[in-house]
Design a protein around this motif. Sequence first.
Motif, mmCIF file in Angstrom:
data_model
loop_
_atom_site.group_PDB
_atom_site.id
_atom_site.type_symbol
_atom_site.label_atom_id
_atom_site.label_comp_id
_atom_site.label_asym_id
_atom_site.label_seq_id
_atom_site.Cartn_x
_atom_site.Cartn_y
_atom_site.Cartn_z
ATOM 1 N N THR A 37 0.823 -1.202 0.000
ATOM 2 C CA THR A 37 0.000 0.000 0.000
ATOM 3 C C THR A 37 0.859 1.253 0.000
ATOM 4 O OG1 THR A 37 -1.755 -1.132 1.221
ATOM 5 C CG2 THR A 37 -1.786 1.276 1.251
ATOM 6 N N VAL A 38 0.554 2.157 -0.928
ATOM 7 C CA VAL A 38 1.187 3.470 -0.990
ATOM 8 C C VAL A 38 0.147 4.500 -0.579
ATOM 9 C CG1 VAL A 38 2.340 5.191 -2.437
ATOM 10 C CG2 VAL A 38 2.687 2.735 -2.878
ATOM 11 N N VAL A 39 0.471 5.296 0.428
ATOM 12 C CA VAL A 39 -0.431 6.345 0.902
ATOM 13 C C VAL A 39 0.193 7.701 0.598
ATOM 14 C CG1 VAL A 39 -1.487 7.425 2.929
ATOM 15 C CG2 VAL A 39 -1.478 4.928 2.705
ATOM 16 N N VAL A 40 -0.565 8.564 -0.051
ATOM 17 C CA VAL A 40 -0.147 9.941 -0.320
ATOM 18 C C VAL A 40 -1.012 10.859 0.526
ATOM 19 C CG1 VAL A 40 0.116 11.755 -2.059
ATOM 20 C CG2 VAL A 40 0.550 9.356 -2.672
ATOM 21 N N VAL A 41 -0.386 11.714 1.315
ATOM 22 C CA VAL A 41 -1.109 12.657 2.164
ATOM 23 C C VAL A 41 -1.042 14.042 1.518
ATOM 24 C CG1 VAL A 41 -1.226 13.762 4.413
ATOM 25 C CG2 VAL A 41 -0.607 11.343 4.251
ATOM 26 N N GLY A 42 -2.180 14.532 1.093
ATOM 27 C CA GLY A 42 -2.247 15.848 0.465
ATOM 28 C C GLY A 42 -2.554 15.737 -1.014
ATOM 29 N N GLY A 43 -3.595 16.425 -1.461
ATOM 30 C CA GLY A 43 -3.998 16.358 -2.857
ATOM 31 C C GLY A 43 -3.878 17.685 -3.570
ATOM 32 N N GLY A 44 -2.862 18.465 -3.206
ATOM 33 C CA GLY A 44 -2.666 19.777 -3.813
ATOM 34 C C GLY A 44 -1.684 19.754 -4.969
ATOM 35 N N SER A 70 -7.704 16.595 2.791
ATOM 36 C CA SER A 70 -8.728 17.241 3.624
ATOM 37 C C SER A 70 -9.842 17.862 2.789
ATOM 38 C CB SER A 70 -8.088 18.325 4.495
ATOM 39 O OG SER A 70 -7.539 19.358 3.685
ATOM 40 N N ARG A 71 -9.631 17.967 1.489
ATOM 41 C CA ARG A 71 -10.623 18.589 0.614
ATOM 42 C C ARG A 71 -11.156 17.579 -0.394
ATOM 43 N NH1 ARG A 71 -9.565 24.242 0.839
ATOM 44 N NH2 ARG A 71 -7.566 24.712 1.815
ATOM 45 N N PRO A 72 -12.416 17.652 -0.744
ATOM 46 C CA PRO A 72 -12.969 16.754 -1.761
ATOM 47 C C PRO A 72 -12.698 17.235 -3.182
ATOM 48 C CG PRO A 72 -14.698 18.119 -0.872
ATOM 49 C CD PRO A 72 -13.451 18.465 -0.096
ATOM 50 N N HIS A 73 -11.818 18.240 -3.314
ATOM 51 C CA HIS A 73 -11.517 18.801 -4.620
ATOM 52 C C HIS A 73 -10.131 19.424 -4.588
ATOM 53 C CE1 HIS A 73 -13.732 21.871 -2.183
ATOM 54 N NE2 HIS A 73 -12.553 22.468 -2.369
ATOM 55 N N PHE A 74 -9.581 19.708 -5.765
ATOM 56 C CA PHE A 74 -8.319 20.432 -5.890
ATOM 57 C C PHE A 74 -8.618 21.926 -5.834
ATOM 58 C CE2 PHE A 74 -5.114 22.655 -8.381
ATOM 59 C CZ PHE A 74 -3.924 22.107 -7.918
ATOM 60 N N LEU A 142 4.998 5.845 2.264
ATOM 61 C CA LEU A 142 4.215 7.030 2.586
ATOM 62 C C LEU A 142 4.804 8.243 1.867
ATOM 63 C CD1 LEU A 142 1.973 8.341 4.409
ATOM 64 C CD2 LEU A 142 3.772 8.657 6.134
ATOM 65 N N VAL A 143 3.945 9.040 1.234
ATOM 66 C CA VAL A 143 4.370 10.276 0.579
ATOM 67 C C VAL A 143 3.648 11.443 1.245
ATOM 68 C CG1 VAL A 143 4.530 11.564 -1.582
ATOM 69 C CG2 VAL A 143 4.705 9.059 -1.607
ATOM 70 N N LEU A 144 4.398 12.402 1.769
ATOM 71 C CA LEU A 144 3.830 13.577 2.428
ATOM 72 C C LEU A 144 3.888 14.761 1.472
ATOM 73 C CD1 LEU A 144 5.586 13.220 5.909
ATOM 74 C CD2 LEU A 144 3.338 12.361 5.221
ATOM 75 N N ALA A 145 2.726 15.291 1.142
ATOM 76 C CA ALA A 145 2.646 16.457 0.254
ATOM 77 C C ALA A 145 1.518 17.374 0.721
ATOM 78 C CB ALA A 145 2.414 16.001 -1.179
ATOM 79 N N PRO A 146 1.578 17.852 1.975
ATOM 80 C CA PRO A 146 0.447 18.596 2.534
ATOM 81 C C PRO A 146 0.382 20.058 2.135
ATOM 82 C CG PRO A 146 2.165 18.439 4.152
ATOM 83 C CD PRO A 146 2.647 17.650 2.963
ATOM 84 N N GLY A 147 1.436 20.570 1.483
ATOM 85 C CA GLY A 147 1.436 21.986 1.145
ATOM 86 C C GLY A 147 1.728 22.859 2.358
ATOM 87 N N SER A 148 1.401 24.129 2.255
ATOM 88 C CA SER A 148 1.657 25.102 3.328
ATOM 89 C C SER A 148 0.352 25.565 3.942
ATOM 90 C CB SER A 148 2.397 26.326 2.777
ATOM 91 O OG SER A 148 3.645 25.962 2.240
#
Length: 352
Positions: A37-44, A70-74, A142-148
């Motif tokens: 399983t690969v989990v990416v955190v953050g969809g920005g 955290s958002r259902p959209h970009f 795990l990939v962390l890409a939460p933005g600022s």
Amino acid sequence: MSVFSKHLKYGEWTLAAGPRAALGPPGLSSPSAYMKTVVVVGGGGAGAPTVRQLSATLDPSRHKLILITSRPHFTHLIGCIRASVTSEGRFDEQVIMPYDALLTNRKGSIIIGEVKAIEEYGSRGGGIVTLTNGEVIYWDVLVLAPGSRWEGPIAVPATHKEAKMWFARWQMKFRRARDVLLVGGGAVACEFAGEIKDLDPDKKVTIVHSHERLLNKTYPNKFRNDVQQRLLSRGVTLILGDVVPETALTSKRVVTRNGITLTPDLIVLTPSGHVRILRTFQLPEHRHIFACGDIADLKEQRQIEKYPHHATVVAKNVLSLLNGEPALEIYKGRHEIILLSLGKARIRSNSL
């Protein structure tokens, strides 16, 4: 124990190393002997292209891909500057984009939620992500890409309905304000200044910036001087080599460090936390955890244009780890390019 900065989008995360927990607690998406399983955190700006590339390359019979956002959209944050100042052009509708086409051939899944804690089981990788609702998700990589975390007008709420109301409230604030103070003189402040002057040329707009010129030393003085002159020609006041103390932001009278008194009726902060990484985007001593986008501590300007290139390196290295190989793809950086919109039809660019 490591603590990710509280300035990151998902709040204060704890990365704890501990013994492997027994599999199967309530809500745990547990690993199988065959499925990694690969989990990416953050969809920005960084997370979305990373998920896009992973969904195109991972084998769904062997790999499971999960995006936690955290958002259902970009949300297109650059466009949010104009969307928060004016309703013209319906930018408030355009900056909210569904994730419908994000996953290639629907390979993967999207979970809407916020991360509370991250646990790693040991140097061989694997661990769990705990969400604020109590759900626990297992990961091999795990990939962390939460933005600022942004302040003020572009700290847009998560849902589409809330975002529309948010933009409407800020548009009203900008319409009513006669004297706007922008704290910080980076690209965001410059673009806000141009948008406000487009809204009403008679509004007073002041930028307070700690450097002697707008932007920063990444860009040549000729370009920085040009941006300054264009803003000055539109009536923007520039206070350079000065700062606004945090304690001054709660008062109607703002006194800068150098003693200049300002009386704005609207203050906009244009301010970040970073995670140290290797050139493979792996965290030192945590080779199964990657970080990219705004969160990555790189010697480059944080710009969305670069993040698909982050995603390419991360996706290749994730695939290598899943295949039992070392992560060898190296990020070599990108040319520094800036495109500034100083209001409608006033675009300045510089390629370094």
